[in-house]
Scaffold this motif. Structure first.
Motif, PDB file in Angstrom:
ATOM      1  N   GLU A 127       0.892  -0.932  -0.067  1.00  0.00           N
ATOM      2  CA  GLU A 127      -0.139   0.064   0.030  1.00  0.00           C
ATOM      3  C   GLU A 127       0.098   1.330  -0.296  1.00  0.00           C
ATOM      4  N   ALA A 128       2.310   1.200   0.502  1.00  0.00           N
ATOM      5  CA  ALA A 128       3.016   2.369   0.545  1.00  0.00           C
ATOM      6  C   ALA A 128       3.888   1.978   0.404  1.00  0.00           C
ATOM      7  N   ILE A 129       5.347   3.202   0.280  1.00  0.00           N
ATOM      8  CA  ILE A 129       6.746   3.065   0.033  1.00  0.00           C
ATOM      9  C   ILE A 129       7.145   3.734   0.746  1.00  0.00           C
ATOM     10  N   TYR A 130       8.007   3.916   1.385  1.00  0.00           N
ATOM     11  CA  TYR A 130       8.505   5.095   2.359  1.00  0.00           C
ATOM     12  C   TYR A 130       9.764   5.394   1.855  1.00  0.00           C
ATOM     13  N   ALA A 145      11.375  13.510  -4.626  1.00  0.00           N
ATOM     14  CA  ALA A 145       9.789  14.232  -5.200  1.00  0.00           C
ATOM     15  C   ALA A 145       9.591  14.305  -6.584  1.00  0.00           C
ATOM     16  N   LYS A 146      11.171  13.537  -7.457  1.00  0.00           N
ATOM     17  CA  LYS A 146      10.179  13.249  -8.519  1.00  0.00           C
ATOM     18  C   LYS A 146       9.163  12.260  -9.137  1.00  0.00           C
ATOM     19  N   GLN A 147       9.441  11.331  -7.722  1.00  0.00           N
ATOM     20  CA  GLN A 147       8.721   9.761  -8.222  1.00  0.00           C
ATOM     21  C   GLN A 147       7.219   9.769  -7.612  1.00  0.00           C
ATOM     22  N   GLY A 148       6.762  11.401  -6.295  1.00  0.00           N
ATOM     23  CA  GLY A 148       5.731  11.738  -6.290  1.00  0.00           C
ATOM     24  C   GLY A 148       5.504  11.490  -4.316  1.00  0.00           C
ATOM     25  N   PHE A 149       6.876  10.794  -3.835  1.00  0.00           N
ATOM     26  CA  PHE A 149       7.048  11.235  -2.487  1.00  0.00           C
ATOM     27  C   PHE A 149       6.761  12.313  -1.616  1.00  0.00           C
ATOM     28  N   ARG A 150       5.863  12.733  -0.976  1.00  0.00           N
ATOM     29  CA  ARG A 150       5.757  13.617   0.089  1.00  0.00           C
ATOM     30  C   ARG A 150       5.683  13.380   0.905  1.00  0.00           C
ATOM     31  N   GLN A 151       6.617  14.908   1.721  1.00  0.00           N
ATOM     32  CA  GLN A 151       7.331  14.402   3.704  1.00  0.00           C
ATOM     33  C   GLN A 151       6.035  14.317   4.090  1.00  0.00           C
ATOM     34  N   ILE A 152       5.896  13.271   5.024  1.00  0.00           N
ATOM     35  CA  ILE A 152       4.759  13.169   6.246  1.00  0.00           C
ATOM     36  C   ILE A 152       5.180  13.042   7.709  1.00  0.00           C
ATOM     37  N   GLY A 153       6.807  13.209   7.736  1.00  0.00           N
ATOM     38  CA  GLY A 153       7.626  13.208   9.176  1.00  0.00           C
ATOM     39  C   GLY A 153       8.700  13.785   8.960  1.00  0.00           C
ATOM     40  N   GLN A 154       9.027  13.510  10.551  1.00  0.00           N
ATOM     41  CA  GLN A 154      10.514  13.177  10.904  1.00  0.00           C
ATOM     42  C   GLN A 154      10.562  12.517  11.416  1.00  0.00           C
ATOM     43  N   LEU A 155      11.640  12.138  11.513  1.00  0.00           N
ATOM     44  CA  LEU A 155      12.307  10.844  12.615  1.00  0.00           C
ATOM     45  C   LEU A 155      13.454  11.088  13.323  1.00  0.00           C
ATOM     46  N   SER A 156      13.602  10.708  14.793  1.00  0.00           N
ATOM     47  CA  SER A 156      14.392  11.006  15.413  1.00  0.00           C
ATOM     48  C   SER A 156      15.315   9.280  15.498  1.00  0.00           C
ATOM     49  N   ASP A 157      16.363   9.568  14.631  1.00  0.00           N
ATOM     50  CA  ASP A 157      17.166   7.879  14.257  1.00  0.00           C
ATOM     51  C   ASP A 157      18.646   8.435  15.137  1.00  0.00           C
ATOM     52  N   VAL A 158      19.325   9.592  14.960  1.00  0.00           N
ATOM     53  CA  VAL A 158      20.548   9.544  14.687  1.00  0.00           C
ATOM     54  C   VAL A 158      21.151   9.979  16.318  1.00  0.00           C
ATOM     55  N   PRO A 159      21.102  10.180  17.415  1.00  0.00           N
ATOM     56  CA  PRO A 159      21.402  10.906  18.345  1.00  0.00           C
ATOM     57  C   PRO A 159      22.483  11.822  18.178  1.00  0.00           C
ATOM     58  N   GLY A 160      21.781  13.154  18.561  1.00  0.00           N
ATOM     59  CA  GLY A 160      22.551  14.275  17.979  1.00  0.00           C
ATOM     60  C   GLY A 160      22.626  15.088  17.175  1.00  0.00           C
ATOM     61  N   ASP A 161      22.102  14.503  16.583  1.00  0.00           N
ATOM     62  CA  ASP A 161      22.005  14.553  15.377  1.00  0.00           C
ATOM     63  C   ASP A 161      20.408  15.126  14.353  1.00  0.00           C
ATOM     64  N   PRO A 162      19.787  16.165  13.671  1.00  0.00           N
ATOM     65  CA  PRO A 162      18.851  16.310  13.302  1.00  0.00           C
ATOM     66  C   PRO A 162      18.445  15.301  12.767  1.00  0.00           C
ATOM     67  N   SER A 164      15.961  12.589  10.636  1.00  0.00           N
ATOM     68  CA  SER A 164      15.454  12.120   9.272  1.00  0.00           C
ATOM     69  C   SER A 164      14.221  12.922   9.451  1.00  0.00           C
ATOM     70  N   LEU A 165      14.238  13.551   7.709  1.00  0.00           N
ATOM     71  CA  LEU A 165      12.541  13.440   7.335  1.00  0.00           C
ATOM     72  C   LEU A 165      12.509  12.290   6.910  1.00  0.00           C
ATOM     73  N   VAL A 166      11.095  12.109   6.553  1.00  0.00           N
ATOM     74  CA  VAL A 166      10.390  10.934   6.719  1.00  0.00           C
ATOM     75  C   VAL A 166       9.557  10.869   5.062  1.00  0.00           C
ATOM     76  N   PHE A 167      10.012  10.663   4.306  1.00  0.00           N
ATOM     77  CA  PHE A 167       8.633  10.717   3.106  1.00  0.00           C
ATOM     78  C   PHE A 167       8.106   9.479   2.382  1.00  0.00           C
ATOM     79  N   MET A 168       6.938   9.657   1.725  1.00  0.00           N
ATOM     80  CA  MET A 168       5.684   8.298   1.406  1.00  0.00           C
ATOM     81  C   MET A 168       5.208   8.731   0.129  1.00  0.00           C
ATOM     82  N   LEU A 169       5.435   7.091  -0.298  1.00  0.00           N
ATOM     83  CA  LEU A 169       4.371   7.200  -1.970  1.00  0.00           C
ATOM     84  C   LEU A 169       3.364   6.069  -1.695  1.00  0.00           C
ATOM     85  N   SER A 170       2.315   6.250  -1.823  1.00  0.00           N
ATOM     86  CA  SER A 170       0.982   5.455  -1.553  1.00  0.00           C
ATOM     87  C   SER A 170       1.049   4.889  -2.681  1.00  0.00           C
ATOM     88  N   ARG A 171      -0.262   3.668  -2.719  1.00  0.00           N
ATOM     89  CA  ARG A 171      -0.640   2.726  -3.803  1.00  0.00           C
ATOM     90  C   ARG A 171      -1.010   3.606  -4.708  1.00  0.00           C
TER      91      ARG A 171
END
Length: 180
Positions: A127-130, A145-162, A164-171
């Motif tokens: 149903e979706a690819i991230y 962006a060229k593939q149609g993904f849109r930013q849907i949020g952020q994820l704090s995945d690296v301590p001490g760093d900004p 990551s941006l999370v993108f999604m493309l739905s079916r």
């Protein structure tokens, strides 16, 4: 063997014989500019990652492709495709790619992404690819962006760093983009 062709590329499911190319590309510090984990430290580590990629193909029917130019089959210029990735507390189908520096700036990441997405949505009920991208990696953000993904949020995945941006493309978004 799973195999795709695009206008300029051959994408084939990885094999254990691709391990040296994996290490050459993922072990290069230049290709890890935005990777907080840094380059692969050894060929042994690349073997472990390759085993994981092969397991992913066997379990999920999708995975990473070895990418070659149609004009130069047998010479891997990069890797890209889909695999399940931990997004904090949820495993999601994630698009990823990495190319040798000699292949940068040619549009191969976009071409690989487009083919991988088409394969994933054409093979089953996904149903979706991230996509997860470090905020400074503007090139990867443009590819998504060229593939149609849109930013849907952020994820704090690296301590001490900004985060990551999370993108999604739905079916559904993909079907609208492709006119299907």
């Amino acid at each position: 063997m799973r195999y795709l062709e695009t206008e300029r590329l051959i994408l084939r499911a990885v094999t254990a014989e691709d391990t040296q190319a994996l290490f050459d590309i993922y072990g290069d510090p230049a290709t890890n500019l935005y990777n907080p984990n840094g380059p692969y430290p050894s060929l042994d580590y690349a073997r472990q990652r390759m085993a994981s990629w092969l397991d992913g193909w066997a379990a999920d029917g999708i995975g990473q492709w070895a990418v070659e130019k149609r004009e130069a089959p047998g010479h891997v210029i990069g890797f890209g495709g889909l695999s399940y990735k931990d997004y904090g507390s949820e495993m999601r189908l994630n698009l990823g790619y990495r190319f040798a520096t000699s292949a940068w700036g040619c549009g191969y990441a976009s071409e690989t992404a487009r083919a991988s997405i088409g394969f994933a949505f054409g093979e089953g009920e996904r149903e979706a690819i991230y996509g997860m991208v470090r905020p400074a990696n503007l090139q990867s953000i443009r590819v998504l962006a060229k593939q149609g993904f849109r930013q849907i949020g952020q994820l704090s995945d690296v301590p001490g760093d900004p985060p990551s941006l999370v993108f999604m493309l739905s079916r559904d978004d993909y079907a609208r983009e492709c006119g299907k």
